[in-house]
Design a protein around this motif. Sequence first.
Motif, short mmCIF file in Angstrom:
data_model
loop_
_atom_site.label_atom_id
_atom_site.label_comp_id
_atom_site.label_asym_id
_atom_site.label_seq_id
_atom_site.Cartn_x
_atom_site.Cartn_y
_atom_site.Cartn_z
N UNK A 179 0.85 -1.19 0.00
CA UNK A 179 0.00 0.00 0.00
C UNK A 179 0.89 1.25 0.00
N UNK A 180 1.15 1.75 -1.19
CA UNK A 180 2.08 2.89 -1.34
C UNK A 180 1.40 4.22 -1.01
N UNK A 181 0.07 4.27 -1.07
CA UNK A 181 -0.65 5.54 -0.95
C UNK A 181 -1.89 5.34 -0.10
N UNK A 182 -1.97 6.03 1.03
CA UNK A 182 -3.13 5.92 1.91
C UNK A 182 -4.29 6.81 1.45
N UNK A 183 -3.99 7.73 0.55
CA UNK A 183 -5.02 8.68 0.12
C UNK A 183 -5.83 8.18 -1.06
N UNK A 184 -6.60 9.10 -1.64
CA UNK A 184 -7.44 8.77 -2.78
C UNK A 184 -7.41 9.94 -3.76
N UNK A 185 -7.08 9.64 -5.01
CA UNK A 185 -7.06 10.68 -6.04
C UNK A 185 -8.38 10.67 -6.80
N UNK A 186 -8.96 11.85 -6.98
CA UNK A 186 -10.23 11.95 -7.69
C UNK A 186 -10.08 12.48 -9.12
N UNK A 187 -8.82 12.66 -9.57
CA UNK A 187 -8.59 13.16 -10.91
C UNK A 187 -8.24 12.05 -11.89
N UNK A 188 -8.64 10.81 -11.57
CA UNK A 188 -8.33 9.67 -12.43
C UNK A 188 -9.48 8.68 -12.37
N UNK A 189 -9.49 7.74 -13.31
CA UNK A 189 -10.57 6.75 -13.35
C UNK A 189 -10.55 5.84 -12.12
N UNK A 190 -9.36 5.35 -11.79
CA UNK A 190 -9.16 4.49 -10.63
C UNK A 190 -7.98 5.03 -9.85
#
Length: 510
Positions: free
Chosen positions: A141-152
């Motif tokens: 798990x490299x990223x605990x956050x969530x990006x909303x500028x991409x499909x997944x």
Amino acid sequence: MPFIDWVNKNQAKEIPLEVPYHLLQREKTYGDTQAASENFIIQGDNLLALKSLIPFYAGQVKCIFIDPPYNTKSAFEHYDDNLEHSQWLSMMYPRLVLLRELLAEDGSIWVTIDDNEAHYLKVLMDEVFGRKNFVATFAWEKDKGRRNDTDISSAHDHVILFARQRDVWSKTRNLLDRTPEQNARYKNPDKDPRGPWLQGDNGTAKSGSAAQRYPITLPSGRVVTPPSGNYWRFSQENLKQALAESRVYFGKDGDRLPIIKRYLTDVQDGVVPRTWWPAEDAGSNQSAKRDHLRKLLPEIEPFSTPKPEELIHLIFRIATKPGDLILDSFLGSGTAAAVAHKTGRRYIGIEMGEHARTHCVPRLEKVIEGESGGISHAANWSGGGGFSLFTLGEAAFDEQGQLTSSVRFATLAAYIWHLEIGTPGQQDFNSPFMGEHKGTSYFLLYNGILGDRRPASGNVLTSAVVAMLRELQPNPGPMVVYGENTRLGSARMNAEDITFKQIPYDVKMR
């Protein structure tokens, strides 16, 4: 076994044989001199550096960790990570071949990668290391956050694990320490004198054999049988043995389906690693960038996606013990070397760019000083140790295949020994007698090793030199002697059982 194919694959397969052998030059030593003799940072192209290491370290590396460019089609400051797919495969193939040659029989290689090339890399490593030696692919798990500028929103990278010989490696790999949380899962509701336990085999399953459908009389007197199409998860023999050992729990009222107990005192000293590595256990890109590099080197802009020390520490805990040799040929900002240093592993790190000096060296200097970032607290690190910085010197062979004048005796001896025997020598190469293998003695006359630098003597095989070599190694068996020339005739060499090989013509590039 399926193979992956790409443009120029045949040329890529030839590269490991064609890579010229370069000399390594020590530029500077940092910290403790003795420790620095075992820990290296090499600045230079990793393909050339790997080839230069083979005569000395083939079959010696216990764990290889690499974090190669991901081929993400995006521009990185420190790497050209915009390689076309076939070029990326051609870049990786020869490096994996050389890494395999350096890996110990009980060693393992761990590669971090993302979805762009992960599946191609797995098939490529199947080909190089053998599919039977694949162990696992871990999700980190490299990223605990969530990006909303991409499909997944991508939350994890892959860590692909291969062993040099899986059946050998599996006997030496380590378990992970049990945590208090894992131990807390064991309870003792019936006050069993053997202590806390966890339910083992219990209840019914949808599959099984006819022998696993039998009636059980509960302590309450009720008789139970698995429902139609179901089976007990344990055989009648196993239940009988567990009952005799008082290892069966029927609930407080004695009217529950039986549970066969597994006691905390019977479990292994550690736990088997899982393939899911959450950021809480293995760190993340963000934690590495925020907590490690900016604290360690605040004056230097950190890499955009650095690997956390916790991730590499987890790998080393599974794959190595203190004193083992670690290799990272895509060293980046020096994380693998820093973790190896703090945990008492020997290490070789290779980095081609100038940031070998601007990132890796300053970071390791701070490790020597006792910096408190990363895993320092977990490893009880307070400073010490040392390392050496090397660069790649000139090629050992010129364009005509002849040795260059800068090649020293010990370097050539190690190279010839590996050429003849196939494995690095553990001896110090400081005598004409290089060693004995399967009854044959090997000698090298070079650079005036006998103390006579005249062209017609010190490096030439004569009767007097033969007598001197026999004093060094009185074994009456066959001899292989490398030198500039020989004054002995074929009849004498046959009688002495000597095979003469001329320098430089019989010293071939491998």
